[in-house]
Design a protein around this motif. Structure first.
Motif, PDB file in Angstrom:
ATOM      1  N   LYS A 275       0.868  -1.193   0.000  1.00  0.00           N
ATOM      2  CA  LYS A 275       0.000   0.000   0.000  1.00  0.00           C
ATOM      3  C   LYS A 275       0.899   1.234   0.000  1.00  0.00           C
ATOM      4  O   LYS A 275       1.844   1.311   0.771  1.00  0.00           O
ATOM      5  CB  LYS A 275      -0.898   0.015   1.232  1.00  0.00           C
ATOM      6  CG  LYS A 275      -1.998  -1.044   1.180  1.00  0.00           C
ATOM      7  CD  LYS A 275      -2.833  -1.013   2.432  1.00  0.00           C
ATOM      8  CE  LYS A 275      -3.606  -2.302   2.583  1.00  0.00           C
ATOM      9  NZ  LYS A 275      -4.894  -2.384   2.146  1.00  0.00           N
ATOM     10  N   GLU A 276       0.604   2.147  -0.918  1.00  0.00           N
ATOM     11  CA  GLU A 276       1.435   3.364  -1.017  1.00  0.00           C
ATOM     12  C   GLU A 276       0.568   4.540  -1.452  1.00  0.00           C
ATOM     13  O   GLU A 276      -0.564   4.344  -1.903  1.00  0.00           O
ATOM     14  CB  GLU A 276       2.578   3.146  -2.020  1.00  0.00           C
ATOM     15  CG  GLU A 276       2.072   2.827  -3.406  1.00  0.00           C
ATOM     16  CD  GLU A 276       3.155   2.512  -4.409  1.00  0.00           C
ATOM     17  OE1 GLU A 276       4.288   2.950  -4.241  1.00  0.00           O
ATOM     18  OE2 GLU A 276       2.823   1.851  -5.401  1.00  0.00           O
ATOM     19  N   PHE A 277       1.126   5.723  -1.333  1.00  0.00           N
ATOM     20  CA  PHE A 277       0.431   6.918  -1.803  1.00  0.00           C
ATOM     21  C   PHE A 277       0.951   7.302  -3.177  1.00  0.00           C
ATOM     22  O   PHE A 277       2.153   7.415  -3.379  1.00  0.00           O
ATOM     23  CB  PHE A 277       0.651   8.085  -0.831  1.00  0.00           C
ATOM     24  CG  PHE A 277      -0.311   8.075   0.317  1.00  0.00           C
ATOM     25  CD1 PHE A 277      -1.593   8.595   0.159  1.00  0.00           C
ATOM     26  CD2 PHE A 277       0.047   7.530   1.545  1.00  0.00           C
ATOM     27  CE1 PHE A 277      -2.495   8.584   1.219  1.00  0.00           C
ATOM     28  CE2 PHE A 277      -0.852   7.511   2.606  1.00  0.00           C
ATOM     29  CZ  PHE A 277      -2.125   8.032   2.442  1.00  0.00           C
TER      30      PHE A 277
ATOM     31  N   LYS B  49      -3.810   9.880  -3.558  1.00  0.00           N
ATOM     32  CA  LYS B  49      -4.618   8.655  -3.460  1.00  0.00           C
ATOM     33  C   LYS B  49      -3.766   7.492  -2.970  1.00  0.00           C
ATOM     34  O   LYS B  49      -2.566   7.439  -3.238  1.00  0.00           O
ATOM     35  CB  LYS B  49      -5.193   8.315  -4.835  1.00  0.00           C
ATOM     36  CG  LYS B  49      -6.268   9.267  -5.300  1.00  0.00           C
ATOM     37  CD  LYS B  49      -6.762   8.849  -6.666  1.00  0.00           C
ATOM     38  CE  LYS B  49      -7.764   9.841  -7.220  1.00  0.00           C
ATOM     39  NZ  LYS B  49      -8.091   9.571  -8.607  1.00  0.00           N
ATOM     40  N   THR B  50      -4.443   6.551  -2.313  1.00  0.00           N
ATOM     41  CA  THR B  50      -3.722   5.343  -1.905  1.00  0.00           C
ATOM     42  C   THR B  50      -3.793   4.337  -3.063  1.00  0.00           C
ATOM     43  O   THR B  50      -4.765   4.310  -3.813  1.00  0.00           O
ATOM     44  CB  THR B  50      -4.337   4.694  -0.658  1.00  0.00           C
ATOM     45  OG1 THR B  50      -5.734   4.535  -0.887  1.00  0.00           O
ATOM     46  CG2 THR B  50      -4.098   5.507   0.581  1.00  0.00           C
TER      47      THR B  50
ATOM     48  N   THR C 252      -3.125   0.210  -3.821  1.00  0.00           N
ATOM     49  CA  THR C 252      -2.819  -1.117  -3.298  1.00  0.00           C
ATOM     50  C   THR C 252      -2.392  -1.990  -4.471  1.00  0.00           C
ATOM     51  O   THR C 252      -3.135  -2.137  -5.438  1.00  0.00           O
ATOM     52  CB  THR C 252      -4.064  -1.734  -2.625  1.00  0.00           C
ATOM     53  OG1 THR C 252      -4.522  -0.822  -1.631  1.00  0.00           O
ATOM     54  CG2 THR C 252      -3.748  -3.069  -1.992  1.00  0.00           C
TER      55      THR C 252
END
Lengths: 94, 203
Positions: free
Chosen positions: A60-62, A66-67, A69
């Motif tokens: 999970k990252e930005f 927005k995130t 996955t």
């Protein structure tokens, strides 16, 4: 004697997720949702189950605000998939 | 998709269908990246050629550092727009160009350090080296995505690099036409294959 089919992979959605991840290097949640036609909630649950079993790796990252996955199949997942396919072959006498 | 149990035949069908579907959805290396770098080089080559020719000042050749602009643009773009799916092919291409990019940075740094140690910096070698680096990178990309135009057309562009390397020791100054040759090489190496790739993807 017929080999036992991995119960984790012997479900439509989880098998679909693993099949997709096997043919790509990395896929994000939206892509998996589109390809499988699953609901976000159901997909999320199945991804968690596969991740808990160590079959897939979830990151999970930005991206911007927005995130994102993304999922990748692990070595353990690849081996499980191979065993599953071998088991199917034995059932179908392929 | 519900979480239903499958029979063996359904499993096999699903595996085949999903793998086929995700392969179909792979965007095989869009040509836009090649067009970005290709057109930047062509435009810069004309600008540098005209400025050096009309003013007689070789310092205008420093505008070639402008080639780092499309790199910065694509880096910023990639940070904001992550692809939904990354294939092994995409990964392989990205890694190839990371190596090529690093090679560029190392070359510039080594040239500057050596230039500082020797008292003068000469970037004339940068033109043939850049052609070789980009030509090889483009060819590898072509081989990875199985596009023969992208794989073999850069070899024609590399002819100019060989000519420059052969001619360089006997020259006192970099001929102004080299800047045009550089742009022409990028036209052959990147612009034409880039358009060809986009046309193929559209089909």
């Amino acid at each position: 004697m017929l080999q036992e089919l991995d119960p984790l992979l012997h479900s439509q959605l989880r098998l679909a997720i693993v099949s997709i991840l096997l043919s790509v290097d990395e896929a994000d949640f939206v892509y998996l949702k589109e390809q499988t036609g699953a609901t976000a909630g159901n997909l999320s649950v199945q991804i968690d189950k596969l991740a808990a079993a160590g079959y897939i790796r979830v990151t999970k990252e930005f991206v911007g605000r927005k995130t994102r996955t993304s999922c990748q199949i692990t070595e353990k997942g690849c081996e499980a998939f191979e065993r599953y396919v071998e088991a199917i072959k034995s059932y179908l006498k392929l | 998709m519900e979480e239903k149990k499958l029979n063996e035949k359904e499993s096999l069908e699903l595996i085949t269908q999903m793998i086929r579907q995700s392969r179909r959805n792979m965007v095989v290396g869009s040509g836009n990246r090649f067009l970005l770098y290709g057109y930047s080089a062509v435009i810069l080559s004309i600008i540098v050629f005209v400025l050096v020719r009309t003013t007689g000042h070789l310092t205008w050749a420093a505008l070639w550092f402008g080639m780092f602009l499309p790199f910065i643009y694509s880096w910023l773009y990639d940070r904001k727009h992550r692809p939904a799916v990354v294939t092994y092919t995409d990964r392989m291409i990205n890694e190839t160009w990371k190596v090529i990019g690093t090679l560029f940075v190392i070359t510039v740094l080594v040239m500057m350090i050596l230039g500082y140690a020797m008292g003068s910096v000469n970037f004339a070698l940068m033109l043939p080296l850049a052609l070789i680096y980009c030509g090889i990178g483009t060819s590898i990309t072509g081989l990875v995505i199985k596009d023969s135009v992208l794989a073999y057309l850069p070899l024609f562009g590399l002819v100019f690099a060989i000519y420059m390397l052969v001619a360089l020791p006997s020259l006192l100054h970099t001929p102004v036409t080299w800047h045009l040759y550089f742009g022409l090489s990028f036209l052959i190496m990147m612009v034409i294959p880039g358009h060809n790739l986009n046309a193929k993807c559209r089909k």
